[in-house]
Scaffold this active site. Structure first.
Site, PDB file in Angstrom:
ATOM      1  N   SER A  26       0.866  -1.161   0.000  1.00 17.38           N
ATOM      2  CA  SER A  26       0.000   0.000   0.000  1.00 17.38           C
ATOM      3  C   SER A  26       0.910   1.220   0.000  1.00 17.38           C
ATOM      4  CB  SER A  26      -0.859  -0.002   1.263  1.00 17.38           C
ATOM      5  OG  SER A  26      -1.220   1.317   1.587  1.00 17.38           O
TER       6      SER A  26
ATOM      7  N   SER B   6     -12.717   0.517   3.324  1.00 23.82           N
ATOM      8  CA  SER B   6     -12.437  -0.930   3.354  1.00 23.82           C
ATOM      9  C   SER B   6     -13.287  -1.665   2.320  1.00 23.82           C
ATOM     10  CB  SER B   6     -12.608  -1.507   4.754  1.00 23.82           C
ATOM     11  OG  SER B   6     -13.904  -1.326   5.218  1.00 23.82           O
TER      12      SER B   6
ATOM     13  N   ASP C  93     -22.315  -1.425   1.791  1.00 22.44           N
ATOM     14  CA  ASP C  93     -21.103  -0.704   1.379  1.00 22.44           C
ATOM     15  C   ASP C  93     -20.493  -1.355   0.138  1.00 22.44           C
ATOM     16  OD1 ASP C  93     -21.726   0.458   3.750  1.00 22.44           O
ATOM     17  OD2 ASP C  93     -19.962  -0.247   4.828  1.00 22.44           O
TER      18      ASP C  93
END
Ligand code: GLA
Length: 388
Positions: free
Chosen positions: A67, A129, A173
């Site tokens: 990341s 997320s 989500d």
């Protein structure tokens, strides 16, 4: 960061060119909070910010993750892709998605290098997320040639969250991140996963997101407690209505007739919220379609009050942002959005009132909490896609 810069970062990290670039968005929910895991409706939109994933094949028989927000590269052997890493590693979100494919019988015979970068504000409750899960599910759908549709990608993301992050979340989500469409909100029935895209290009009104930057974010414990309290309410209601599966199946009138079967006072409050919120969401979407934005705004405010008083997922930071917003002329509605405790509110604000809104709400919030809030005019973007 531009895609060009991301590709440079990929080349620097792995000494190799990225072969593909994917993107999945974060989301903001307009109304329908804590209804998804109760079989109700939700009404989220995908945002223009989200998470990029770059990948290429490698020749080391490992899947390697990096990341851009973290210094290290984490490499896992091809037989290490079905167990979560310790210490809540961020890698568990993508790893949990890969594990779902392996569970379904797909297997990797070769390694891949993965680089992640996201621009969803961290800890803001805007589903960074879910974006990471859905972008991974999409990339590995291509790698495995699985041919899953967007709804299936959302389910893979949700299972990753359950099994690798320990949060028993609903589908909202991941669904918004997978199925979002520009300038539309998704009116999703979480019991059937049928959905409709509803235009939200509003005449003279913007969707404004206000970030509390509050240190309390929704921890998995408080969220899973709410899920368990709803399950308890359903179980107690089954003593009088054995066929009941979800709280969303009850109209407010029917709920009022049988609610005395819920003997646990906390579960009763939670159920009050869910049953009311399910109806508010249906009413709000009908109001929007009929062009009655004022009613939509009133229902947003009622949603916040119920999340504050019955579901108890707001707190000083979210309450201050919402309640200060209600005082400003030109604010049509304002409420917390997402799981709660910290994170963001979402408001509908008339164009000419936006500057005043930011100034007044920002000043009152800082005076009360000592924290500077951030404000973004939301751009409603597209769901997960291949960038190049
Ligand atoms: C979190 C969860 C969603 C949903 C919301 C509350 O964002 O991930 O599934 O339950 O909270 O509406």
């Amino acid at each position: 960061m531009e895609v060009k810069e991301l590709k440079q970062a990929f080349a620097e990290a792995y000494k190799n060119e990225a072969e593909k670039v994917y993107f999945a968005p974060g989301r903001v929910n307009l109304i329908g909070e804590h209804t998804d895991y109760n079989g109700g409706h939700v009404f989220p939109c995908a945002l223009s910010f989200g998470t990029y994933l770059l990948l290429s094949k490698n020749d080391v028989q490992q899947v390697r993750f990096k990341s851009l927000n973290m210094p290290e590269i984490i490499g896992l052997n091809l037989d290490e892709l079905t167990t979560p890493l310790p210490n809540n590693s961020w890698v568990n979100y993508p790893l949990g998605c890969i594990a779902q494919y392996i569970k379904r019988g797909f297997s990797l015979t070769q390694g891949y290098d993965i680089l992640i970068w996201g621009n969803v504000p961290a800890g803001a409750g805007l589903s960074s997320s879910a974006a990471l899960e859905v972008v991974t599910a999409c990339a590995f759908n291509d790698i495995f040639g699985a041919g899953y549709d967007r709804t299936e990608l959302a389910k893979i993301g949700q299972l990753s969250e359950h099994e690798f992050a320990g949060v028993n979340c609903g589908i909202m989500d991941q669904f918004a991140s997978a199925q979002g469409a520009q300038d539309h909100a998704i009116y999703l029935d979480c019991a059937t996963l049928e959905f409709e895209l509803v235009p939200v290009k509003l005449e003279g009104v913007k969707v404004v997101i206000s970030n509390t930057h509050s240190p309390h974010k929704l921890d998995s414990g408080a969220y899973n407690d709410r899920v368990a309290q709803c399950t308890l309410a359903v179980n107690q209601l089954r003593t009088v209505k054995p066929e009941l599966k979800n709280l969303a199946e009850l109209s407010e009138a029917e709920f009022n007739q049988i609610k005395s079967a819920i003997t646990d006072p906390i579960a009763l409050k939670r159920a009050e919220h869910v049953v009311g919120e399910c109806q508010r969401t249906i009413d709000a979407v009908a109001a929007l379609k009929a062009g009655n934005i004022e009613l939509f705004g009133q229902l947003m405010c009622q949603s916040h009050v119920s999340l504050r008083d019955n579901y108890e997922v707001t707190g000083l930071h979210l309450d201050t942002l919402a309640e200060e917003a209600w005082k400003v002329d030109g604010v049509i509605g304002s409420r917390m959005t997402g799981g709660g405790f910290g994170g963001c509110t979402v408001s509908l604000v008339k164009d000419e009132a936006i500057a005043d809104f930011i100034e007044k709400v920002g000043a009152a919030y800082e005076a009360k909490t000592g924290i500077k809030a951030d404000f973004y005019v939301a751009e409603i973007g597209q769901g997960v896609h291949v960038v190049e």
